[in-house]
Scaffold this active site. Structure first.
Site, short mmCIF file in Angstrom:
data_model
loop_
_atom_site.label_atom_id
_atom_site.label_comp_id
_atom_site.label_asym_id
_atom_site.label_seq_id
_atom_site.Cartn_x
_atom_site.Cartn_y
_atom_site.Cartn_z
N ASP A 28 32.10 48.85 34.71
CA ASP A 28 32.96 48.16 35.69
C ASP A 28 33.52 49.13 36.74
O ASP A 28 33.51 48.84 37.94
CB ASP A 28 34.12 47.44 34.99
CG ASP A 28 33.70 46.12 34.36
OD1 ASP A 28 32.68 45.54 34.81
OD2 ASP A 28 34.39 45.66 33.43
N THR A 83 31.35 39.96 28.49
CA THR A 83 32.42 39.61 29.42
C THR A 83 33.57 38.94 28.66
O THR A 83 33.57 38.94 27.42
CB THR A 83 31.85 38.76 30.58
OG1 THR A 83 32.88 38.57 31.55
CG2 THR A 83 31.34 37.40 30.13
N GLY A 87 35.54 40.75 44.98
CA GLY A 87 34.88 41.51 43.91
C GLY A 87 33.41 41.20 43.68
O GLY A 87 32.86 41.64 42.66
N LYS A 117 27.01 34.80 36.68
CA LYS A 117 25.95 35.09 37.64
C LYS A 117 25.03 36.20 37.12
O LYS A 117 24.05 36.54 37.77
CB LYS A 117 26.57 35.55 38.97
CG LYS A 117 27.37 34.47 39.69
CD LYS A 117 27.83 34.99 41.05
CE LYS A 117 28.84 34.07 41.71
NZ LYS A 117 28.36 32.73 42.00
N LYS A 154 35.35 42.12 25.53
CA LYS A 154 35.10 43.54 25.86
C LYS A 154 35.75 44.51 24.86
O LYS A 154 35.18 45.55 24.55
CB LYS A 154 35.56 43.85 27.28
CG LYS A 154 34.69 43.19 28.35
CD LYS A 154 35.14 43.61 29.74
CE LYS A 154 34.37 42.82 30.79
NZ LYS A 154 34.76 43.20 32.16
P1 NDP Z 1 43.91 40.53 31.63
O1 NDP Z 1 44.25 39.17 31.15
O2 NDP Z 1 43.63 41.62 30.69
O3 NDP Z 1 45.12 41.05 32.59
C1 NDP Z 1 45.71 40.19 33.51
C2 NDP Z 1 46.62 41.00 34.47
O4 NDP Z 1 47.10 40.11 35.47
C3 NDP Z 1 47.86 41.60 33.80
O5 NDP Z 1 48.17 42.82 34.41
C4 NDP Z 1 48.93 40.54 34.09
O6 NDP Z 1 50.24 41.05 34.12
C5 NDP Z 1 48.52 40.12 35.48
N1 NDP Z 1 49.02 38.78 35.81
C6 NDP Z 1 48.60 37.60 35.30
N2 NDP Z 1 49.29 36.59 35.86
C7 NDP Z 1 50.17 37.14 36.74
C8 NDP Z 1 51.16 36.62 37.62
N3 NDP Z 1 51.38 35.29 37.73
N4 NDP Z 1 51.86 37.47 38.39
C9 NDP Z 1 51.64 38.81 38.31
N5 NDP Z 1 50.71 39.38 37.49
C10 NDP Z 1 50.00 38.55 36.72
O7 NDP Z 1 42.69 40.28 32.66
P2 NDP Z 1 41.57 41.36 33.07
O8 NDP Z 1 42.25 42.65 33.33
O9 NDP Z 1 40.45 41.33 32.11
O10 NDP Z 1 40.98 40.73 34.43
C11 NDP Z 1 41.75 40.69 35.64
C12 NDP Z 1 40.89 40.07 36.75
O11 NDP Z 1 39.84 40.93 37.14
C13 NDP Z 1 40.24 38.75 36.34
O12 NDP Z 1 40.64 37.77 37.29
C14 NDP Z 1 38.74 39.00 36.42
O13 NDP Z 1 38.08 37.87 36.95
C15 NDP Z 1 38.65 40.19 37.37
N6 NDP Z 1 37.47 41.05 37.07
C16 NDP Z 1 36.48 41.14 38.02
C17 NDP Z 1 35.35 41.93 37.79
C18 NDP Z 1 34.25 42.01 38.83
O14 NDP Z 1 33.16 42.50 38.51
N7 NDP Z 1 34.49 41.59 40.06
C19 NDP Z 1 35.21 42.72 36.54
C20 NDP Z 1 36.33 42.57 35.62
C21 NDP Z 1 37.40 41.75 35.90
P3 NDP Z 1 51.16 41.12 32.79
O15 NDP Z 1 50.76 42.37 32.07
O16 NDP Z 1 52.55 41.15 33.30
O17 NDP Z 1 50.85 39.86 31.98
#
Ligand code: NDP
Length: 268
Positions: free
Chosen positions: A105, A65, A236, A16, A69
């Site tokens: 962010d 994105t 978000g 977007k 990053k």
């Molecule tokens: P990452 O892949 O770096 O991290 C994913 C996280 O989710 C980890 O902590 C992981 O845990 C956890 N996770 C994934 N699957 C599961 C599950 N089934 N059960 C429990 N925990 C789970 O992703 P990002 O940090 O880059 O992004 C996270 C979210 O934030 C995304 O969905 C993204 O869309 C959103 N976002 C939104 C923004 C906005 O402007 N609104 C900006 C940036 C991000 P583990 O370490 O155990 O694998």
């Protein structure tokens, strides 16, 4: 001359950002263009250099994105303190040969919560769910609001502990949550995208709690869990628009109005 900006990602068709920045430019009378560029998964740096080379002196900056990053962090020659703390860059500024890296962010999240949702963070007990890039990126701006506590909980407990210790706060696995309650719970995991519920005890949401889901545009299991115990919920979308506004401010020195853009995106 029209200044050129873009967002790099893979995938990128859903982004977007071009719409948001075009609305900001119209609103503020800035002469700029903003496009979405699909960079190859193994070709981010090449895509950035191609953008700079082909647009010449008009190339002024870019957003970054998923999944680039961290690579943008390594590519930037100069980093702001908030980008250093995040270990990731979502905003690049091109200045001759130099590439500056910033991360907007966390500022976007804080502004959405405090200004748009009217929820003061200072003095509150916060739980941050997740220990990936999104979680890391928001910790410093959250701590700058001086909450009473910030607890980081993650499926992989070791990652939460490591992240927490690098910011001198507490963290652990979801099994550490019994008997704890928080006034602000932020979901920075990607579970909203896969419709997976998190193992959170209902008591984790204190009365009057705000449950903030970083994923936007869908009602996620986390939001349903929070609503079921009486918490207020937000997605978000506001963070997305606010991080863009902060990037626009970094590039143009003008802060666009975000409320009309959020309303427009919510309606379409
Ligand atoms: P990452 O892949 O770096 O991290 C994913 C996280 O989710 C980890 O902590 C992981 O845990 C956890 N996770 C994934 N699957 C599961 C599950 N089934 N059960 C429990 N925990 C789970 O992703 P990002 O940090 O880059 O992004 C996270 C979210 O934030 C995304 O969905 C993204 O869309 C959103 N976002 C939104 C923004 C906005 O402007 N609104 C900006 C940036 C991000 P583990 O370490 O155990 O694998």
């Amino acid at each position: 001359m029209t200044s050129r900006y873009c967002v790099f990602g893979n995938p990128i068709a859903h982004s977007k950002s071009p719409r948001i920045h075009t609305l900001f430019a119209q609103q503020t009378g800035q002469d700029l263009s903003y496009e979405a560029i699909l960079a190859p998964v193994d070709g981010f740096a090449g895509a950035v250099h191609e953008f700079i080379t082909t647009r010449g002196v008009d190339a002024k900056g870019a957003n970054v994105t998923v999944p680039f990053k961290e690579e943008a962090f390594r590519l930037a020659r100069h980093l702001t303190p908030r980008a250093e703390a995040a270990g990731a860059v979502n905003t690049l500024t091109f200045d001759g040969d130099a590439i500056h890296g910033d991360n907007t962010d966390g500022a976007g999240l804080v502004r959405d919560i405090t200004t748009n949702l009217g929820f003061a963070i200072g003095g509150r007990r916060i739980m941050l769910l997740g220990a990936g890039g999104a979680a890391r990126g928001v910790i410093l701006p959250l701590l700058e609001q001086q909450p009473a506590e910030l607890f980081i909980a993650n499926r992989t407990a070791d990652k939460a502990l490591q992240l927490a210790s690098s910011f001198r706060v507490r963290g652990g696995g979801f099994d550490q949550l019994a008997g704890r309650s928080f006034e602000l719970v932020i979901n920075a995991t990607s579970t909203g995208l896969s419709d997976t519920p998190l193992p959170l005890p209902p008591s984790a949401f204190a009365p009057g709690c705000l449950a903030y889901e970083m994923v936007y545009g869908r009602d996620t299991p986390f939001m349903a869990q929070a609503r079921n115990v009486g918490a207020l919920t937000a997605d978000g979308l506001g963070m997305l628009v606010e991080q863009a506004a902060e990037a626009f401010f970094v590039w143009r020195g003008i802060r666009p109005q975000t409320a009309p853009v959020i309303r427009l995106l919510q309606a379409t």
